[in-house]
Design a protein around this motif. Sequence first.
Motif, PDB file in Angstrom:
ATOM      1  N   ILE A 135     -16.710  30.626  -6.971  1.00 35.95           N
ATOM      2  CA  ILE A 135     -16.826  29.354  -7.688  1.00 35.95           C
ATOM      3  C   ILE A 135     -17.784  28.500  -6.862  1.00 35.95           C
TER       4      ILE A 135
ATOM      5  N   SER B 298      -7.370  31.545  -3.648  1.00 35.66           N
ATOM      6  CA  SER B 298      -8.691  30.967  -3.398  1.00 35.66           C
ATOM      7  C   SER B 298      -8.888  30.659  -1.915  1.00 35.66           C
TER       8      SER B 298
ATOM      9  N   ALA C 219     -17.902  29.617 -12.213  1.00 34.48           N
ATOM     10  CA  ALA C 219     -17.209  30.787 -11.674  1.00 34.48           C
ATOM     11  C   ALA C 219     -17.896  32.045 -12.187  1.00 34.48           C
TER      12      ALA C 219
ATOM     13  N   LEU D  63     -12.500  28.730 -13.312  1.00 34.08           N
ATOM     14  CA  LEU D  63     -11.792  29.991 -13.094  1.00 34.08           C
ATOM     15  C   LEU D  63     -11.064  30.428 -14.372  1.00 34.08           C
TER      16      LEU D  63
END
Length: 167
Positions: A41, A99, A46, A143
């Motif tokens: 990202i 993440s 993304a 995302l």
Amino acid sequence: MDNPNQPTEKKKLSLNVVSNKPHRGFGAGSIDLSQVACVIIDEGVAYIDVGAMHAKSKIEKGIRFSPDKANVPNGRPAWIVWVAVDRNESGSYYAGAASCEMLIDTEARRGWKVLPEHVNRLDASIKRKYMLDNIGPAEKEALRKLLVEHNEEWWNNSPETLKDLLA
């Protein structure tokens, strides 16, 4: 020679965004990376980047990383999201997602990331955990959009926990 009377071997679930072959690099056998996708990202977008598995994603190439944030005062935030896929009676689904934050200064060719955190969060994703606490609303939206567009059936089969985190 194949025997037509023998049952055919069931195909293994393949997450083609990474590879359709089992991971055979360092540490092979200790964790299975063949069902993990690498999502980057960057600047609100993304995208899948297979190179991230070996720190060779598009945004990481040519960048000298430091574990000290102070070395990258002009870095822009970016994230790698490790996304694991699994299968249950309903079909395939996004089973884990974690993440990892980075700072990237393309001009200075410098970056910041904490490698142990990347390893730990990759492990968490493989263990079917969701750790998306360090991304903001724009990154969550990017995302979610990517996961839905990549495979809407997988998204629909995914737990409400993930959908709530990305709402």
